[in-house]
Design an enzyme around this catalytic site. Structure first.
Site, PDB file in Angstrom:
ATOM      1  CG  ASN A  10      46.184  38.357  26.377  1.00 30.09           C
ATOM      2  OD1 ASN A  10      45.352  39.238  26.154  1.00 30.09           O
ATOM      3  ND2 ASN A  10      45.894  37.223  26.993  1.00 30.09           N
ATOM      4  CD1 TRP A  11      48.934  44.749  26.196  1.00 34.40           C
ATOM      5  CD2 TRP A  11      47.644  46.452  25.514  1.00 34.40           C
ATOM      6  NE1 TRP A  11      49.752  45.701  25.634  1.00 34.40           N
ATOM      7  CE2 TRP A  11      48.980  46.755  25.212  1.00 34.40           C
ATOM      8  CE3 TRP A  11      46.647  47.370  25.176  1.00 34.40           C
ATOM      9  CZ2 TRP A  11      49.360  47.947  24.583  1.00 34.40           C
ATOM     10  CZ3 TRP A  11      47.014  48.551  24.550  1.00 34.40           C
ATOM     11  CH2 TRP A  11      48.357  48.836  24.264  1.00 34.40           C
ATOM     12  CE  LYS A  12      45.990  37.649  30.533  1.00 31.32           C
ATOM     13  NZ  LYS A  12      46.130  36.685  31.585  1.00 31.32           N
ATOM     14  CG  HIS A  94      43.325  33.409  27.340  1.00 34.37           C
ATOM     15  ND1 HIS A  94      43.029  33.350  28.682  1.00 34.37           N
ATOM     16  CD2 HIS A  94      44.616  33.818  27.261  1.00 34.37           C
ATOM     17  CE1 HIS A  94      44.099  33.716  29.383  1.00 34.37           C
ATOM     18  NE2 HIS A  94      45.079  34.007  28.536  1.00 34.37           N
ATOM     19  CD  GLU A  96      42.720  35.390  31.708  1.00 37.85           C
ATOM     20  OE1 GLU A  96      42.534  36.286  30.867  1.00 37.85           O
ATOM     21  OE2 GLU A  96      43.783  35.267  32.354  1.00 37.85           O
ATOM     22  CD  GLU A 166      48.470  31.666  27.500  1.00 36.77           C
ATOM     23  OE1 GLU A 166      49.298  32.567  27.551  1.00 36.77           O
ATOM     24  OE2 GLU A 166      47.253  31.852  27.634  1.00 36.77           O
ATOM     25  N   GLY A 172      49.263  34.596  35.251  1.00 39.12           N
ATOM     26  CA  GLY A 172      49.057  35.698  36.193  1.00 39.12           C
ATOM     27  C   GLY A 172      49.428  35.358  37.627  1.00 39.12           C
ATOM     28  CB  SER A 211      54.296  33.664  35.206  1.00 35.49           C
ATOM     29  OG  SER A 211      53.084  33.842  35.927  1.00 35.49           O
ATOM     30  N   GLY A 233      50.726  39.901  31.893  1.00 39.74           N
ATOM     31  CA  GLY A 233      51.117  40.974  32.816  1.00 39.74           C
ATOM     32  C   GLY A 233      52.353  41.752  32.386  1.00 39.74           C
TER      33      GLY A 233
HETATM   34  P1  PGA Z   1      50.578  36.195  32.218  1.00 41.90           P
HETATM   35  O1  PGA Z   1      49.372  35.883  31.218  1.00 41.90           O
HETATM   36  O2  PGA Z   1      51.803  36.460  31.393  1.00 41.90           O
HETATM   37  O3  PGA Z   1      50.127  37.412  33.003  1.00 41.90           O
HETATM   38  O4  PGA Z   1      50.747  35.000  33.096  1.00 41.90           O
HETATM   39  C1  PGA Z   1      49.566  35.138  30.051  1.00 41.90           C
HETATM   40  C2  PGA Z   1      48.250  34.966  29.325  1.00 41.90           C
HETATM   41  O5  PGA Z   1      47.202  34.818  29.955  1.00 41.90           O
HETATM   42  O6  PGA Z   1      48.223  34.977  28.076  1.00 41.90           O
END
Ligand code: PGA
Length: 253
Positions: A10-12, A94, A96, A166, A172, A211, A233
């Site tokens: 997931n590059w966001k 997600h 976010e 998640e 993150g 993470s 990340g």
């Molecule tokens: P992260 O993000 O690996 O940077 O913690 C995971 C995600 O939000 O899908």
């Protein structure tokens, strides 16, 4: 029943065209992994990535989609559009999007329904915040989020996609859930699916996200109910994403 593990990048909201080219070139030059893989990129780069990875086993995904097929929804992107540019997967719900864009359980369920109806494979994200975990509400929150989707689309359709657990406090932050903590929630989520259909509970892939790095992936991927990962990340680096995809599952208890 054995489930083939799936690892999704997931590059966001990161990358540009040069980044896409460099990442695809680096990842595709490395040996193919036994796990299924996908990369979810920002919408403007879907077409480009589709052509860059077309001869490799990694599949393409988006990070969100609108629940309507077309119309006056300025700024939005539809399921047929994503299919048209070569996407197979789409991340939905997600944290976010739930936190910054007010996505409700109900809206997530509608998006999952639209994705499935249009032939896209949804990755449905669920997870508790730190405050919810500390208030002992993890179970209540993740069960509510998952049931909201299962009640609309049913268990069988969802097996065409995947669920991602998640924990919001692990995204993150560099602070992953331990394998024991993650396994406990994954097994609970599978029990919820089981209450709809035993067969589909066995089939459904439940990914862990938050993470995940090359050093903790082997332990997480060794857990009975963890069927791969959703990687933020660490997936921005093609080498480290590849290491996660190729991690040797290892039980450390
Ligand atoms: P992260 O993000 O690996 O940077 O913690 C995971 C995600 O939000 O899908």
């Amino acid at each position: 029943m054995s489930r083939k593990q799936l690892v999704v990048a997931n590059w966001k909201m990161n990358s540009d065209a040069a980044f896409c080219r460099a990442w695809a070139q680096a990842f595709c030059a490395m040996p193919a992994c036994d796990r299924e893989t996908a990369v979810c990129v920002p919408s403007p780069y879907l077409g480009l990535m589709s052509s860059l990875i077309k001869d490799s086993p990694i599949a393409l995904g988006a990070q969100d989609v609108n629940e309507f097929e077309k119309g006056a929804y300025t700024g939005e992107v539809s399921v047929p559009m994503l299919k048209d540019v070569g996407a197979e997967w789409v991340i939905l719900g997600h944290s976010e999007r739930r936190t910054y864009y007010g996505e409700t359980d109900d809206r997530v369920a509608k998006k999952v329904q639209a994705a499935l109806a249009g032939g896209l494979r949804p990755i449905v994200c669920v997870g508790e915040t730190l405050a919810e975990r500390e208030a002992d509400r993890t179970e209540e929150v993740v069960v509510r989020q998952l049931k909201a989707v299962l009640d609309v689309v049913g268990a069988e359709a969802l097996t065409r996609g995947a669920v991602a657990y998640e924990p919001v406090w692990a995204i993150g932050t560099g602070k992953s859930a331990s394998a024991v903590e993650a396994q406990a929630v994954h097994s609970l989520l599978r029990m919820v699916v089981d209450s709809y259909s035993l067969l589909d509970a066995e089939k459904l892939r439940i990914l862990y996200g938050g993470s995940v790095k090359p050093d903790n992936a082997p332990e997480l991927f060794a857990c009975d109910d963890i069927d791969g990962g959703l990687i933020g990340g660490a997936a921005l680096d093609a080498q480290s994403f590849h290491k996660i995809c190729a991690a040797q599952a290892r039980t450390i208890l």
